[in-house]
Design an enzyme around this catalytic site. Structure first.
Site, PDB file in Angstrom:
ATOM      1  N   ASP A 179       0.836  -1.277   0.064  1.00 47.50           N
ATOM      2  CA  ASP A 179       0.057  -0.122  -0.040  1.00 47.50           C
ATOM      3  C   ASP A 179       0.943   1.167  -0.007  1.00 47.50           C
ATOM      4  O   ASP A 179       2.096   1.141   0.183  1.00 47.50           O
ATOM      5  CB  ASP A 179      -1.029  -0.028   1.150  1.00 47.50           C
ATOM      6  CG  ASP A 179      -2.152   0.929   0.734  1.00 47.50           C
ATOM      7  OD1 ASP A 179      -2.113   1.770   0.041  1.00 47.50           O
ATOM      8  OD2 ASP A 179      -3.346   0.811   1.537  1.00 47.50           O
TER       9      ASP A 179
HETATM   10  C1  NOJ Z   1      -3.819   3.820   0.101  1.00 46.96           C
HETATM   11  C2  NOJ Z   1      -5.283   3.176   0.423  1.00 46.96           C
HETATM   12  O1  NOJ Z   1      -5.079   2.232   1.429  1.00 46.96           O
HETATM   13  C3  NOJ Z   1      -5.404   2.191  -0.860  1.00 46.96           C
HETATM   14  O2  NOJ Z   1      -6.514   1.517  -0.698  1.00 46.96           O
HETATM   15  C4  NOJ Z   1      -5.041   2.937  -2.099  1.00 46.96           C
HETATM   16  O3  NOJ Z   1      -5.199   2.132  -3.136  1.00 46.96           O
HETATM   17  C5  NOJ Z   1      -3.770   3.596  -2.224  1.00 46.96           C
HETATM   18  N1  NOJ Z   1      -3.725   4.486  -0.954  1.00 46.96           N
HETATM   19  C6  NOJ Z   1      -3.668   4.079  -3.446  1.00 46.96           C
HETATM   20  O4  NOJ Z   1      -4.246   5.318  -3.322  1.00 46.96           O
END
Ligand code: NOJ
Length: 746
Positions: free
Chosen positions: A280
């Protein structure tokens, strides 16, 4: 008493599924990957493992692409920029490896469908598949070919802001909806230019976050991890989800970005997943504040050992992997494995053959088909929670309606969280829909009363009350603004925010029937409001077409058919409250609520059972609950046998009849419960469901097959077992009501 040494099950169907996912090193795809790997420098390999956010055609970005120092870009949206960056990657970088462009396309790109929690309330996987397919068609036109969806985190905490983005509390429902979304995003052919690679996220147990606070720690015993949080991810592997994303949280102290057990032992070795695993955003760097890496180099080391293939916006890999390989701390073989997963994805997506996106003169947004499907999805996502005196649907005798409340005409808020690319000017609000579609039928007096959901200023309430006084019925659109749910939008109190409850009470005092329509990103604690209102429709955030959908339901052109995908608590202090709970040794009975206790009552410990003094033991509304404008009767539960062997299926059936006067759709739900086992088991668990349409007076037989796998669970020794003994089966309209029978497994 059941045998404690239950047998470990091997399921041939699953073995077949997972084998097909194993990469065969001799296939032509793997040979091509080997050829690339043999020619790539270590720096180029690490470049593939790097994902950065878009910076247009800046020198920094074009330089990185040309040097082969980047494998994927997220959040770039302009098709010409994407094509140019791709051209540089393909034509000017030494290896000519195409980039993948990713973006969070969660419940729509331009045409926005209901939030995933709303889609889950439809209990109709076709709704989820349609939403994902339309999102893919729209988003891929810009060159985006990878979405960070579906989010298949099971969650039982409505305080958590990301509950909006989830499909609710149940592993089976989440699995079914998640697989439908994967199918919709990826289409029949991942290499088609209109397909998006899906990303099963967040691996894993993110939804178990302590206190519902985002990113928080989780403490999850292995059997719960396996029985509750992992099944949707296993289903995603079997549905060939192209990618996985790790979660931010730690599980029992190990953050997912450093969790070898999860990412290697389970995902790769047990499930044979050969897709790509991305971190993530910054999750590798965050190993430092988690307190398990002293610096970015150690974070890179731990993530590489844990099998994270691509570093999303972290710089840990680009800054430190090369030195880690040179020192021998990370093997080049591990790097090759990660790059192999990345290149395999790029081959499967057809990017080597067709790296560019055709720029269209007219963007394929808001097509008639997309809007019609979004409208239908929004109808199916609404749950009717109360309908006193059949106030809904509004009949012809209703001549004037007051349209009140902060969500009655809030084009951006009805779209919900996680839709960065939505254009609120395309939303049709409930007020607009009623004014346009039902203007012949009723006179509309619109007064919001409060300008936004958190508004505490009571000034507008008098005008709203005056509108109500002139109307036959009040339609009160309440809820939460979109920004109150989603990532990092956790709430410790989940009441209707602002002065909305005061407004509702003032409207009710007029004596006019009040229909409460709630548009929110989570279950709210609306016990008091439900008691005040005559009818309640829970609409979640319904997307672009939320307005027409609600208008159709209110005026009876459509019939509600949604069922709750998550338990609604009476009070936030009951959380976590979910239907598949375990019994205590003293299940609730003889419930004395706080006001029943006589003043000065003597202390005792006799006859006590398990409940809250101020809430009792029941939720406000149970999982699976939802009313209709018609009624259904369940009868004639039949089992193919009352005793089965461990390798046998059980067939169960019942008859469902529409006993009302309108056509309606009913979600028929199958639950089982394992009555005595070596571990305390949930009182019941959802094992199947189907949504059927019945004409007035029509009956249908509904049949389900229960497999041995569905009756098994992960025991204390971390083995999947089916234990002999007695079970119960229910078929019914919700988790709280159904026909039941017992059977046993020999
Ligand atoms: C953080 C989030 O937790 C995740 O779900 C998301 O896909 C990413 N950022 C990218 O934006």
């Amino acid at each position: 008493m059941k045998l404690l040494n239950g047998s470990i099950l091997l399921f041939s169907a699953c073995i077949l599924c997972t084998c097909s996912l194993r990469n065969d090193n001799s296939s032509s795809e793997e040979k091509k990957i080997n050829a690339f790997l043999s020619r790539m420098t270590l720096e180029e390999k690490i470049g593939q493992m790097n994902q950065l956010t878009g910076m247009g055609l800046s020198n920094d970005m074009t330089g990185l692409v040309r040097a082969g120092k980047i494998g994927s870009i997220l959040n770039e949206l302009d098709v010409n920029t994407i094509n140019e960056l791709q051209r540089i990657a393909v034509e000017e970088s030494r290896m000519g490896i195409p980039l993948i462009f990713g973006r969070d396309i969660i419940h729509g790109f331009k045409t926005i469908f209901p939030i995933p929690l709303g889609q889950a309330a439809s209990w109709n996987p076709q709704v989820a598949e349609n939403g994902a397919r339309i999102a893919a068609l729209e988003a891929s036109s810009t060159g985006i070919r990878w979405t960070f969806a579906p989010m298949i985190d099971v969650t039982r905490d409505p305080r958590w802001g990301r509950v909006a983005e989830s499909c609710g509390e149940d592993p089976y429902l989440v699995s079914v909806m998640g697989v439908a979304m994967i199918k919709g995003f990826q289409g029949d052919d991942l290499s088609s230019p209109s397909s998006l690679a899906a990303c099963a996220k967040h691996f894993a147990a993110y939804g178990a976050t302590e206190s519902g606070k985002d990113y928080n720690t989780t403490w999850v015993p292995e059997s719960q991890l396996r029985d509750v949080f992992l099944p949707p991810f296993k289903a995603a592997v079997e549905a060939q989800a192209a990618t996985f994303m790790c979660s931010f949280n730690d599980i029992n102290g190990i953050p997912s970005a450093a969790n070898e057990y999860l990412n290697k032992n389970i995902l790769r070795d047990e499930w044979h997943y050969d897709g790509m695993l991305v971190s993530d955003w910054g999750a590798i760097d965050q190993l430092i504040p988690h307190g398990i890496a002293a610096d970015l180099k150690e974070a890179a080391l731990k993530a590489a050992h844990a099998g994270i293939d691509m570093d999303m916006m972290g710089y840990a890999y680009t800054n430190h992997l090369e030195a880690l390989v040179q020192s021998g701390a990370v093997s080049e073989k591990a790097i090759d494995e990660a790059v192999r997963n990345i290149l395999r994805l790029k081959f499967r997506m057809g990017l080597f053959d067709n790296p560019y996106t055709t720029a269209l003169d007219t963007a394929p947004y808001y097509s008639e088909d997309a809007l019609q499907k979004a409208h239908h999805a929004a109808i199916e996502s609404v749950v009717l929670l109360k309908n006193k005196n059949n106030v809904l649907p509004l009949l012809d005798k209703i001549k004037t309606v007051a349209v009140v409340g902060p969500l009655s005409d809030a084009p951006a808020d009805q779209l919900g969280t996680w839709c960065f690319d939505a254009e609120p000017q395309h939303s049709i609000t409930p007020l607009a829909a009623i004014q346009h579609e039902y203007a012949q039928q009723v006179k509309v007096i619109a007064k919001k009363g409060l300008t936004y959901s958190r508004d505490k200023n009571p000034q507008g309430i008098a005008q709203a009350v005056a509108a109500a006084q002139q109307a036959d019925v009040v339609l009160f659109f309440a809820g939460e603004e979109a920004v109150l749910s989603g990532e990092a939008r956790s709430r410790a109190s989940i009441h209707l925010p602002g002065a909305q409850t005061d407004l509702l009470k003032a409207l009710k005092k007029t004596g006019k029937p009040v229909v409460l329509i709630v548009m929110a990103g989570r279950p709210l604690t609306i016990q008091e409001e439900v008691a005040e209102a005559d009818a309640v429709l829970y609409a979640f955030h319904g997307g672009t077409m939320a307005g027409p959908a609600l208008a159709d339901l209110i005026f009876g052109k459509a019939v509600p058919s949604g069922k709750l995908p998550i338990t609604f608590p009476r009070l936030v202090g009951q959380v976590p409250i979910y239907y598949a709970h375990k019994n205590t040794g003293r299940p609730a009975s003889n419930i004395d609520l706080i006001d029943d206790i006589p003043v000065g009552a003597a202390q005792t410990s006799i006859g006590f059972t398990s409940y809250h003094l101020d809430a009792g033991d029941s939720p406000l509304f149970p999982f699976g609950f939802g009313l209709s404008y018609t009624t259904f009767e369940y009868s004639d539960l039949q089992l193919s046998s009352t005793t089965i062997n461990k390798n046998e299926n059980l067939s169960v059936a019942c008859t469902v009849k529409n006993t009302g006067s309108r056509e309606g759709a009913e979600v028929v739900q199958l639950y089982t419960g394992d009555l005595v086992a070596s571990l305390a088991r949930p009182v019941k668990e959802l094992k199947g469901f189907t949504k059927i349409i019945l004409q007035p007076g029509e009956s249908k037989e509904v049949r389900f097959t229960i497999t041995p796998e569905q009756l098994s669970f992960w025991n204390h020794d971390n083995q999947l077992v089916l234990e002999s003994g007695d079970f119960r089966v229910w078929i019914g309209e919700s988790s709280a009501k159904g026909l039941e029978a017992n059977f046993s497994v020999k």
